[in-house]
Design an enzyme around this catalytic site. Sequence first.
Site, mmCIF file in Angstrom:
data_model
loop_
_atom_site.group_PDB
_atom_site.id
_atom_site.type_symbol
_atom_site.label_atom_id
_atom_site.label_comp_id
_atom_site.label_asym_id
_atom_site.label_seq_id
_atom_site.Cartn_x
_atom_site.Cartn_y
_atom_site.Cartn_z
ATOM 1 N N CYS A 160 0.847 -1.201 0.000
ATOM 2 C CA CYS A 160 0.000 0.000 0.000
ATOM 3 C C CYS A 160 0.881 1.248 0.000
ATOM 4 C CB CYS A 160 -0.916 -0.023 1.221
ATOM 5 S SG CYS A 160 -1.737 1.536 1.580
ATOM 6 N N CYS A 163 0.399 3.774 2.782
ATOM 7 C CA CYS A 163 0.912 3.194 4.032
ATOM 8 C C CYS A 163 2.423 3.392 4.128
ATOM 9 C CB CYS A 163 0.593 1.705 4.105
ATOM 10 S SG CYS A 163 -1.171 1.309 4.050
#
Length: 235
Positions: A160, A163
């Site tokens: 991600c 992230c």
Amino acid sequence: MTLLRHCFFYLFVLIGPLSARAQNLSTDDFEHQLKKTPGAQLLDVRTPGEFGGGHLPGATNLDFRNPAFGQNLTALDKTKPVYVYCLSGGRSAEAAKLMREQGFSSVYELQGGYLKWTTKLKPIEGAKASPTAKAVTPAELKALSASNRLVLVDFYAPWCAPCQKMMPIMEQLQTQYAGKVLVVKADADASKALMQAYQVDEIPTLLLLKQGKLTERLIGLQSAAYLTDLLDKNL
């Protein structure tokens, strides 16, 4: 006759843009329509390196930045729908425009691209899971919350991109609030039960637990300044 021409003109102005916008689909609509369309062609226009790090299941990769991209489109069937995406929507919009100019009958774009798709935890393939990922269970989090006044849970995944941008911020907070706030990293791939327990369906998601009770839920990329202010207010 003049009035009739004006009516047709206004219909064109109103309907034309709506029709164009209808080709840009949300993640849920993109997934649903792709599944129900027989013979649909799914096209990833990112670089081979990006594609190799994870992509939508069944996607074909044609790099939009490759000078031969226009020529490579001949491998696709113009009479069948094409669902196209890139990282965040920029390249796919340009690719879709070119494809329509070349006579492709139906081209659908993924709003927000691969970034939005992954943060909504939609299915992907080709991404490598972290070999060190350890599940955080609901029971473990409950125990940690009982022994720590403030617990900040970070739901993330190694594939991600938002992230990854958050990682230095979380490390900074972990150091800055050592002994005051417990920062718990919960890998989204490994901690499915915890995500279900707290109804987390998008990453990155941050949960702030104060004396065992959920007080804040933050979705998406957050700034260090905002998180620092939030933690200071809850100490």
